[in-house]
Design a protein around this motif. Structure first.
Motif, PDB file in Angstrom:
ATOM      1  N   CYS A 217      36.451  36.045  33.017  1.00 46.79           N
ATOM      2  CA  CYS A 217      37.273  35.559  33.907  1.00 46.79           C
ATOM      3  C   CYS A 217      37.078  35.693  35.229  1.00 46.79           C
ATOM      4  CB  CYS A 217      38.589  35.961  33.372  1.00 46.79           C
ATOM      5  SG  CYS A 217      40.064  35.782  34.629  1.00 46.79           S
ATOM      6  N   TYR A 219      38.939  36.050  37.800  1.00 44.23           N
ATOM      7  CA  TYR A 219      39.993  36.945  38.422  1.00 44.23           C
ATOM      8  C   TYR A 219      39.679  38.325  38.287  1.00 44.23           C
ATOM      9  CZ  TYR A 219      44.198  37.713  41.317  1.00 44.23           C
ATOM     10  OH  TYR A 219      44.874  38.240  42.047  1.00 44.23           O
ATOM     11  N   CYS A 220      39.892  38.573  36.824  1.00 45.72           N
ATOM     12  CA  CYS A 220      40.082  40.009  36.358  1.00 45.72           C
ATOM     13  C   CYS A 220      38.781  40.505  35.728  1.00 45.72           C
ATOM     14  CB  CYS A 220      40.945  40.030  35.357  1.00 45.72           C
ATOM     15  SG  CYS A 220      40.927  39.517  33.996  1.00 45.72           S
ATOM     16  N   CYS A 244      43.405  32.785  31.599  1.00 46.15           N
ATOM     17  CA  CYS A 244      43.039  33.926  31.050  1.00 46.15           C
ATOM     18  C   CYS A 244      44.480  34.551  30.694  1.00 46.15           C
ATOM     19  CB  CYS A 244      42.620  34.785  32.039  1.00 46.15           C
ATOM     20  SG  CYS A 244      42.136  36.514  31.867  1.00 46.15           S
ATOM     21  N   CYS A 247      45.196  38.321  32.673  1.00 50.56           N
ATOM     22  CA  CYS A 247      45.460  38.322  34.361  1.00 50.56           C
ATOM     23  C   CYS A 247      46.571  37.413  34.412  1.00 50.56           C
ATOM     24  CB  CYS A 247      44.561  38.478  35.246  1.00 50.56           C
ATOM     25  SG  CYS A 247      43.634  36.904  35.120  1.00 50.56           S
TER      26      CYS A 247
HETATM   27 ZN   LIG Z   1      41.626  37.292  33.953  1.00 49.25          ZN
END
Ligand SMILES: [Zn+2]
Ligand SMILES: [Zn+2]
Length: 297
Positions: A217, A219-220, A244, A247
């Motif tokens: 992912c 983002y996280c 995801c 997150c």
């Molecule tokens: Zn994520």
């Protein structure tokens, strides 16, 4: 890198194609049309200074610090007045409700009461001064989010202009982060190619595109062994949204794209804005605020 420059003419063709393919996105693309065309014209402006970027540290870059937090990417000699004139007028044309505000800003810059560079030229580690935006907005009796929208557009033009210099500094160095190596923003859209199946992330903050793992992912950075969840509307399997569960973020993703077709991922993201609506209704947040989320609010 896929950072090829687009002429006004090719942008017009791409917009026409996207509207034909996704008629429901016509209103968004039409509203942004003057801005996208003004951006292409500004990038071709002859007044840009030749600049040398200094301060790049490969070690810090390797540790995940984007270029914008190491090197000054904004210069006093950049064509701030031309940019402000062109962008305020284009935004006013596409978004009549804020055209008065745009006129106020343009007038203040023309009259010497507002110096855009004083906002962008702050030391790289200081970050952007939100208080300055609030003070300017109050002084001009306009809304701060509207001023912020314009500042983001100014920033985008300058950063996109600097991409060749940025690319030269970064070279072939590896970047395994889900945020942009140039400006540090999270991606607004992703693209997965047809044959090589690489995932490209696109940054709407500067226009840069970079390759990122397909099983992590952005983002996280959670790694999914079982593969990722991709939502799509029936009968349009290429137009998807990665999501995801850790997150609760999503990323609109165009899949199985041939490398040959000319496209502009900012425009593609607008043409897929219906996926934003669906994913946000499902309780997911975007990885970054795209201009049309802001414009809608
Ligand atoms: Zn994520
Ligand atoms: Zn960026």
């Amino acid at each position: 890198m896929r950072n090829e420059k687009k002429t006004e003419e090719s942008l017009r063709g791409i917009m026409a194609r996207e509207i034909t393919g996704n008629p429901h996105a016509g209103a968004i693309i039409e509203a942004f049309r003057p801005l996208l065309l003004a951006r292409a014209r500004l990038l071709a402006n002859e007044k840009w200074p030749a600049v040398t970027l200094t301060g790049f540290d490969p070690t810090r870059f390797g540790a995940g610090i984007p270029l914008s937090r190491q090197a000054q990417l904004f210069f006093a000699a950049d064509p701030w007045e031309d940019m402000t004139e062109a962008l305020t007028s284009a935004i006013g044309e596409g978004f009549p409700l804020i055209s008065r505000d745009m006129g106020q800003i343009a007038g203040a810059v023309r009259g010497g009461d507002l110096d855009m560079f004083s906002y962008f030229g702050a030391p790289v580690d200081a970050g952007r001064d939100g208080r300055l935006v609030a003070a300017w907005a109050e002084g001009l009796s306009i809304s701060a989010p509207v001023l912020d929208f314009l500042l983001r557009q100014l920033s985008r033009v300058v950063l996109e202009k600097r991409l060749p210099e940025a690319a030269a500094l970064i070279g072939e160095r590896e970047w395994r982060r889900g945020y942009c190596p140039v400006c540090g923003e999270f991606p607004s859209i992703a693209l997965i190619e047809e044959k090589i199946t690489r995932r490209w992330l696109h940054c709407s903050g500067c226009g840069h595109e970079w390759i990122f793992s397909r099983v992590i992912c952005p983002y996280c950075e959670r790694e999914a062994q079982q593969g990722m969840d991709f939502f799509f509307v029936e009968d349009r399997p290429r137009e998807t949204a990665f999501s995801c569960d850790q997150c609760r973020r999503y990323l609109v993703t165009l899949k199985g794209v041939s490398e040959l077709a000319e496209r502009d991922l900012d425009i593609t993201a607008m043409s897929l804005a219906h996926l934003d609506v669906i994913m946000q209704e499902k309780g997911f947040s975007p990885m970054t605020d795209s201009p049309w989320h802001v414009a809608r609010a």
